[in-house]
Design a protein around this motif. Structure first.
Motif, mmCIF file in Angstrom:
data_model
loop_
_atom_site.group_PDB
_atom_site.id
_atom_site.type_symbol
_atom_site.label_atom_id
_atom_site.label_comp_id
_atom_site.label_asym_id
_atom_site.label_seq_id
_atom_site.Cartn_x
_atom_site.Cartn_y
_atom_site.Cartn_z
ATOM 1 N N SER A 110 11.751 1.254 10.877
ATOM 2 C CA SER A 110 12.344 0.579 9.722
ATOM 3 C C SER A 110 13.788 0.169 9.977
ATOM 4 C CB SER A 110 12.262 1.472 8.478
ATOM 5 O OG SER A 110 13.173 2.552 8.575
ATOM 6 N N TYR A 160 -2.357 -15.087 6.951
ATOM 7 C CA TYR A 160 -2.571 -14.132 5.857
ATOM 8 C C TYR A 160 -4.017 -13.623 5.838
ATOM 9 C CZ TYR A 160 1.797 -14.055 3.218
ATOM 10 O OH TYR A 160 3.088 -13.820 2.818
ATOM 11 N N ARG A 163 -4.745 -10.348 7.757
ATOM 12 C CA ARG A 163 -3.930 -9.165 7.477
ATOM 13 C C ARG A 163 -4.266 -8.580 6.118
ATOM 14 N NH1 ARG A 163 -1.153 -11.463 11.329
ATOM 15 N NH2 ARG A 163 0.450 -10.324 12.452
ATOM 16 N N PRO A 164 -4.206 -7.259 5.982
ATOM 17 C CA PRO A 164 -4.352 -6.661 4.651
ATOM 18 C C PRO A 164 -3.119 -6.987 3.814
ATOM 19 C CG PRO A 164 -3.755 -4.981 6.271
ATOM 20 C CD PRO A 164 -4.031 -6.233 7.041
ATOM 21 N N LEU A 165 -3.329 -7.199 2.526
ATOM 22 C CA LEU A 165 -2.223 -7.543 1.647
ATOM 23 C C LEU A 165 -1.315 -6.337 1.433
ATOM 24 C CD1 LEU A 165 -0.997 -9.746 -0.202
ATOM 25 C CD2 LEU A 165 -2.327 -8.734 -2.072
ATOM 26 N N THR A 166 -0.010 -6.563 1.590
ATOM 27 C CA THR A 166 1.005 -5.557 1.280
ATOM 28 C C THR A 166 1.958 -6.141 0.250
ATOM 29 O OG1 THR A 166 2.551 -6.311 2.987
ATOM 30 C CG2 THR A 166 0.882 -4.684 3.650
ATOM 31 N N SER A 167 2.793 -5.288 -0.354
ATOM 32 C CA SER A 167 3.750 -5.791 -1.337
ATOM 33 C C SER A 167 4.708 -6.785 -0.691
ATOM 34 C CB SER A 167 4.524 -4.631 -1.967
ATOM 35 O OG SER A 167 5.193 -3.872 -0.979
ATOM 36 N N PRO A 250 6.971 -3.706 10.636
ATOM 37 C CA PRO A 250 5.915 -3.043 9.867
ATOM 38 C C PRO A 250 5.037 -2.112 10.702
ATOM 39 C CG PRO A 250 5.318 -5.322 10.300
ATOM 40 C CD PRO A 250 6.723 -5.153 10.789
ATOM 41 N N THR A 251 4.993 -2.332 12.030
ATOM 42 C CA THR A 251 4.166 -1.492 12.906
ATOM 43 C C THR A 251 4.921 -1.194 14.192
ATOM 44 O OG1 THR A 251 3.156 -3.333 14.127
ATOM 45 C CG2 THR A 251 2.100 -2.666 12.043
ATOM 46 N N LYS A 284 1.173 -0.511 -8.801
ATOM 47 C CA LYS A 284 1.373 -0.348 -7.362
ATOM 48 C C LYS A 284 2.417 -1.332 -6.857
ATOM 49 C CE LYS A 284 -1.044 -0.400 -2.908
ATOM 50 N NZ LYS A 284 -2.338 -0.583 -2.215
ATOM 51 N N TYR A 285 2.314 -2.604 -7.277
ATOM 52 C CA TYR A 285 3.276 -3.632 -6.900
ATOM 53 C C TYR A 285 4.088 -3.988 -8.144
ATOM 54 C CZ TYR A 285 0.109 -4.360 -2.901
ATOM 55 O OH TYR A 285 -0.677 -4.195 -1.791
#
Length: 295
Positions: A110, A160, A163-167, A250-251, A284-285
């Motif tokens: 991060s 998009y 990829r899994p959706l993230t906030s 992110p990874t 969550k978001y």
């Protein structure tokens, strides 16, 4: 709202992505600069940065707590997102009406990474890392923002879809067209013949630091991301920047990719905490874009 003297100070001394108020305000709301801290308010949620400007003293717990209380109590914020170098469970007390609903950890990835445009080893590194791209015949180009073609939109949608959706991705989706169409942004592109294989968006919000905003690629063309990084640094040099902030990762794969380009951490790993009340405390978001769609 930022005062002219505050905007000038941020341009001279800013370097972290949360200091980039033009970009951040597109998704997080109106920017404010108080007591050495940047904050963004979207009418319901405030995002508070714990990262001071360069050559400034670290933001004290007392000043951050006073700011947080002001937003929650006097200004009626329903949620507060804090991003800073250290946690503070007492940032908001019971009297604020908000409760702590989330705390994030501080993984090494991060940390925001920076590429030194003056690194004497950069050219040799670029030649080595871009061999695969050159072998595929990719062509690199750059232009000012303001033109968003069907190929740009199509590539973003394919990106998009894999990829899994993230906030973060949900927030970004709302501002991509605005960034593409802005003249302050540089679009660095990789072309395979007449097909757009990838592009990266970059701008220079600070005197000596450019910021790599978003990178999109087709997931199939070898070396496209490396070629885009080479082009981004070359464009930053032309703009007169000393550094390019390539952001947090992110990874571990993203983190390793940036490290191989010589990027080093200049903003420490961040801690994330969220306080909220009512309906926002159960979501969550909670940021503006996802709220609009009820995600």
């Amino acid at each position: 709202m930022l005062k002219p003297k505050d905007a000038s100070a941020i341009r001279r001394l800013g370097f972290a992505t949360l200091h980039d108020y033009w970009l951040t305000s597109l998704s997080a709301g109106e920017p404010f600069y108080e007591e050495g801290a940047l904050a963004y308010f979207d009418g319901r949620m405030v995002t508070l940065s714990g990262f001071p400007l360069r050559d400034s003293a670290p933001l004290s717990k007392e000043s951050l707590r006073a700011l947080a209380e002001r937003w929650a109590v006097e200004r009626g914020a329903e949620a507060l997102l804090f991003l800073g170098p250290r946690p503070d469970k007492k940032l908001l007390g019971r009297g604020s009406g908000l409760r702590l609903v989330y705390e994030g950890h501080r993984p090494a990835i991060s940390a925001e990474l920076f590429i030194d445009c003056a690194d004497p080893e950069f050219e040799g590194r670029a030649r080595r890392l871009c061999r695969a791209a050159r072998a595929t015949g990719l062509r690199l180009g750059s232009r000012a923002g303001g033109v968003a073609s069907a190929q740009h939109f199509g590539l973003v949608e394919r990106f998009y879809g894999l990829r899994p959706l993230t906030s973060f991705l949900a927030d970004v989706s709302f501002i991509i067209p605005a960034v593409l169409r802005s003249r302050r942004v540089d679009i660095i592109e990789a072309w395979a013949g007449r097909r757009l294989a990838g592009f990266i968006l970059m701008h220079q919000p600070f005197e000596d630091t450019a910021v790599g905003v978003f990178l999109f690629h087709d997931h199939v063309t070898a070396g496209v991301s490396d070629l885009l990084y080479q082009g981004m640094v070359a464009q930053a040099r032309r703009r007169g920047a000393r550094y390019v902030n390539v952001g947090a990762s992110p990874t571990r794969g993203h983190y390793g990719f940036k490290l191989k380009w010589g990027a080093v951490p200049l903003v420490p790993p961040y801690h994330c905490s969220v306080w909220a009340r009512g309906h926002l405390g159960r979501r969550k978001y909670i940021s503006w874009g996802p709220r609009l769609l009820g995600l």
